[in-house]
Design an enzyme around this catalytic site. Structure first.
Site, PDB file in Angstrom:
ATOM      1  N   THR A 233      40.090  50.308 -37.984  1.00 35.98           N
ATOM      2  CA  THR A 233      40.663  49.432 -38.996  1.00 35.98           C
ATOM      3  C   THR A 233      41.001  50.245 -40.244  1.00 35.98           C
ATOM      4  OG1 THR A 233      40.347  47.290 -40.112  1.00 35.98           O
ATOM      5  CG2 THR A 233      38.416  48.715 -39.968  1.00 35.98           C
ATOM      6  N   ASN A 234      41.219  49.593 -41.383  1.00 35.93           N
ATOM      7  CA  ASN A 234      41.515  50.291 -42.643  1.00 35.93           C
ATOM      8  C   ASN A 234      40.891  49.507 -43.792  1.00 35.93           C
ATOM      9  OD1 ASN A 234      43.626  48.379 -43.796  1.00 35.93           O
ATOM     10  ND2 ASN A 234      44.472  48.810 -41.770  1.00 35.93           N
ATOM     11  N   HIS A 235      41.105  49.966 -45.006  1.00 31.44           N
ATOM     12  CA  HIS A 235      40.379  49.410 -46.151  1.00 31.44           C
ATOM     13  C   HIS A 235      40.978  48.133 -46.740  1.00 31.44           C
ATOM     14  CE1 HIS A 235      37.555  52.661 -46.444  1.00 31.44           C
ATOM     15  NE2 HIS A 235      38.522  53.569 -46.507  1.00 31.44           N
ATOM     16  N   SER A 236      42.059  47.599 -46.174  1.00 31.79           N
ATOM     17  CA  SER A 236      42.677  46.414 -46.787  1.00 31.79           C
ATOM     18  C   SER A 236      41.729  45.220 -46.742  1.00 31.79           C
ATOM     19  CB  SER A 236      43.973  46.068 -46.047  1.00 31.79           C
ATOM     20  OG  SER A 236      44.491  44.865 -46.565  1.00 31.79           O
TER      21      SER A 236
ATOM     22  N   ALA B  48      47.970  45.287 -43.719  1.00 32.82           N
ATOM     23  CA  ALA B  48      47.927  46.728 -43.422  1.00 32.82           C
ATOM     24  C   ALA B  48      47.761  46.865 -41.916  1.00 32.82           C
ATOM     25  CB  ALA B  48      46.774  47.380 -44.168  1.00 32.82           C
TER      26      ALA B  48
END
Ligand code: CTP
Ligand code: CA
Length: 222
Positions: free
Chosen positions: A33-36, A101
């Site tokens: 995943t990512n930080h959004s 994102a």
């Protein structure tokens, strides 16, 4: 209350907003995943709702923000889920705002059972996901106003303008992750709005204020 009294200049418009981070599983335990966090997309959904639009918010199951009242909430997990949701909800809309994102890559295979550790290193094969906005750019109906986002750490305007053209967007909201007050998790942002007409760099302001600038652009269409 003052917020509720804002002009209903988006009444009659159907607006679809995506928010948050995709999650791409590799096994039943882990995902990429990512930080959004979804804050920017939620702010856009809220601003459009307050201005009278019929809003659908495609929200990552990873978002922990409270749902936006008077907005249709549609959950998604992976880039593939989000692609399905966009095709289902956005193709008859007046505007699509892609604040999500989206992973560019996902694990090439998803193991049915938990992957057990071995001695030594491991590598994870990744494959490309669908570029949702690129697809929308190639298939969008005339009336659909498309606003994308762009996160960069260098060459903000050049890279973002290239994305605007490549994916046939009407506007791209570009932000430089390295500028203080911009980016993930915070309530403020520092963005440049880019269209075919040119670019406008906005000073540091709340994500709510940025959201209203995006709503202004949608309200100004035709
Ligand atoms: N986007 C999308 N589908 C993807 C990847 C991105 O629809 N598979 C959308 C994002 O929601 C965003 C815009 O495209 O609105 C730009 O995303 P960004 O990650 O900044 O650009 P990319 O085109 O993916 O290029 P790169 O990550 O290499 O900078
Ligand atoms: Ca990307």
């Amino acid at each position: 209350l003052r917020e509720l009294a804002c002009e209903k200049d988006l009444r009659g418009k159907k607006i679809v907003v995506s928010a948050g981070a995709t999650q791409e599983p590799m096994d039943p335990v882990r995902y990429l995943t990512n930080h959004s966090t979804g804050k920017m997309g939620y702010a856009v959904a809220r601003a459009c709702m307050l201005r009278g639009a019929d809003v659908t918010l495609l929200s990552s199951t990873g978002c922990t923000l409270p749902p936006v009242p008077f907005v249709k909430m549609v959950p998604y997990t992976t880039a593939e889920d989000l692609f399905d949701a966009v095709r289902q909800h956005a193709m008859d809309a007046d505007a699509l705002v892609m604040a999500a994102a989206v992973a560019d890559y996902r694990p090439a295979t998803v193991a049915e059972d938990k992957v057990k550790k071995q001695d030594g290193e491991m590598t994870l094969a990744l494959e490309r996901t669908q570029d949702i906005l690129a697809w929308v750019g190639d298939h969008k109906p005339e009336k659909l106003f498309v606003c994308g986002f762009s996160m960069e750490t260098r060459d903000l305007i050049e890279n973002s303008t290239a994305k605007l053209h490549k994916k046939h967007m009407d506007m791209i909201v570009a932000n430089n992750l390295k500028v203080p007050g911009a980016g993930f998790g915070v309530d403020t942002n520092v963005v440049t709005l880019i269209t075919e007409q040119g670019s406008e760099s906005l000073p540091l302001q709340s994500k709510d204020a940025v959201a209203h600038r995006i709503a202004d652009a949608i309200a100004a269409v035709r």
